[in-house]
Scaffold this active site. Sequence first.
Site, PDB file in Angstrom:
ATOM      1  N   SER A 118      49.448  44.450  32.186  1.00 27.24           N
ATOM      2  CA  SER A 118      48.687  43.770  31.137  1.00 27.24           C
ATOM      3  C   SER A 118      49.642  43.007  30.231  1.00 27.24           C
ATOM      4  CB  SER A 118      47.898  44.784  30.314  1.00 27.24           C
ATOM      5  OG  SER A 118      46.852  45.342  31.055  1.00 27.24           O
ATOM      6  N   ASP A 148      41.854  37.224  25.972  1.00 25.98           N
ATOM      7  CA  ASP A 148      42.597  38.477  25.848  1.00 25.98           C
ATOM      8  C   ASP A 148      44.080  38.196  25.590  1.00 25.98           C
ATOM      9  OD1 ASP A 148      43.477  41.069  25.909  1.00 25.98           O
ATOM     10  OD2 ASP A 148      42.510  41.594  27.804  1.00 25.98           O
ATOM     11  N   HIS A 155      44.317  43.336  24.112  1.00 24.74           N
ATOM     12  CA  HIS A 155      44.136  44.782  24.244  1.00 24.74           C
ATOM     13  C   HIS A 155      45.465  45.539  24.180  1.00 24.74           C
ATOM     14  CE1 HIS A 155      44.640  44.167  28.753  1.00 24.74           C
ATOM     15  NE2 HIS A 155      45.247  45.344  28.636  1.00 24.74           N
TER      16      HIS A 155
END
Length: 716
Positions: free
Chosen positions: A651, A222, A86
């Site tokens: 992230s 991810d 992402h």
Amino acid sequence: MKKLVLFVVTAMLMLPASVKANEGMWFLMFLERLNHRDMQKMGLQLTADEIYSINNHSLKDAIVQFNGGCTAEMISKDGLVLTNHHCGYDKIAELSTPENNYLKDGFWAADRSKELKPKNLFVRFFVRMDDVTKRILSKVNPSMTEAEREAAINKEIALIQKENDEGGKYTVSVRPFFQGNEYYYFVYQDYTDVRLVGTPEESLGKFGGDTDNWEWPRHTADFSLFRVYADANGQPAEYSTNNVPLKPKHYLPVNIGGVKENDFAMILGYPGRTNRWMPASGIDQNVKFAYPAWVEGSKMGMDKLKVHMNQSAEVNLMYASKYASIANYWKNRQGMIDALTQFGTAKTKAAQEAKFNKWANKKENKAKYGNVVATINNYYALTNEKAKHDNYLMTLLRSSSYGTIARSLGRQLEAYANANEEKRKQMAPALAQMADEFFTEVYIPAEKDVLAGQLNLYATKATGHGIAPFVAEIGKANNNDFTAYVNAAFELSMFSSADKVKAFLLVPNQAAVTNDPLVKLSNELLNHYNAKSDEIAKAQNDYSAAFRLLVEGLRESKIATILYPDANSTLRLTYGKVRALPADKRNDAKVNNYTTMEGLVKKYKKGDAEFDLPTKILDMQKARNYGRYADKDGTLHVNFLTDNDITGGNSGSPVLNGKGELIGLAFDGNIEAMAGDVIFDPKLQRTINVDIRFVLWVIDTYAGAKHLVDEMTIVK
């Protein structure tokens, strides 16, 4: 390195037993004093210098900020970078076409010549930091207004930046901490030649979509891979085929031994924003006014975009990144509302502030602190409806490409119209290119629907503060149905096509820009968003000073025991352990601190936008083709939990064991702990990570890109 101000060191060394080991986003330069002994007890085997050193290579040299909003890490001697799917999402979408849809189908460069260069992608290496609190605060005094204080501080910041950037070689950032009671500078080096190396298809990299976002149990790959390039001397350079893979000062070994409950885990990264000093009335404002407007406005934008995205692969690619960003905040803010309400966070803060107010109004403290709480509460009472208004308007500006057209392409064309002939000749090619790029990223039917829908929502829901007069006028004339107005505006505007913009370049006229209906609307919205009355301006000035004093007083009185600064996109370390949540029947794992490949396939729904899977994945799971990446229990672990203290910006952060080896990749938090940006809950707070073995299995066994694993240092 300059010594810390004495009172700061003293305060930070007095670490109370009530602060949990897994709470805190810590500065690397203070690890030896504050954290190292505690970390060793939990399982750390590195010295503090091996984590952060100015003079020698250390762990911090492998951690980069990825394109300003995420974290990534170096995992090979040849500049290979690992981050979340992402985090690379918008760049993967940018490089994709309907014919070569890397977002949908994945991408693996067979060799380095096949790696793909997106536009405007950079990684930022952290070089060093230092304390400049005493220097900066010596330039201000209590009699200054907030504007005067800010001007004095910015003047000194400019000097510090110039002293440390070595003629432009480095980027220097001076940041406030503890609400302006401390200041530190950070030195970085940026590399802009960063290329896409590999990414799983979206059905793996974003498996679970919005439904699973912020949820546990989780089953997603991810991650994505990039590579940093440099000139022959290892220095930053613009993209060139002559550039070579960067040889980083340090890269992370990859440990495939697996993890178990209570294993030590530390995370380094760039957490974006926490607000753990936020006053009770600020929390109430967010829960009751700001966040509900954000949620509703985001959902409006998402719904309007999705109609058009579902009708065309090209339009879907065009808006994939914007939609994902809006959706992420939509669910996050609803989670914040629920968590802050459920746990009575505002009441907890109010009790703390009542205790502070009693201390503040003692004779010896009253002159400095006596009015602090009242001033803060007055500000929030005055701005509650404005916060609601601003969030409806903000979501309009975020979801509509035309909400800010006056400040982007419109401003450029106005400057072009005012330039002389020679200057226009210089500007024209770049403006023509800008127009082409803008219109490759917008689909006019979708933009019309988004703008009309958001204007209706804004005009009908944001009235407590008073909406933009121009919008109110249009709404009154059309019963708040903006469809006809928006259609007419696009028909008359030069910003409805690249051809019209290019035609303007041939016959420029400032009035044509100023009077353009879409520019006029955009200007009205932006000006109203930024406007504030004298009353609010004064309240904001008083609030800023009071909030700074609140934090100073809470620390001085020791009523609050937060010893680490709020996150603000500077490099931090957090440490904790692999830690399960209570048993959950939705998870087939033996311990609810990991998920498995079997659990991934159980969620499979053929043809579903969020839970579809490639046939090859189903076949490989059925055959249990896991190779050396299987756990000792015979399953392939997909994601796992730790109790690290992270937030947005973390992230892509590496999850490391006690030896500094990579064991996972942080990508999310659990929705039950969404209050974590305001108050840390050691019982609920979890970080959701991709198991590094699943990452390698996808690259090696599933995608057949073994050459990428071969360039890593694998520890068994």
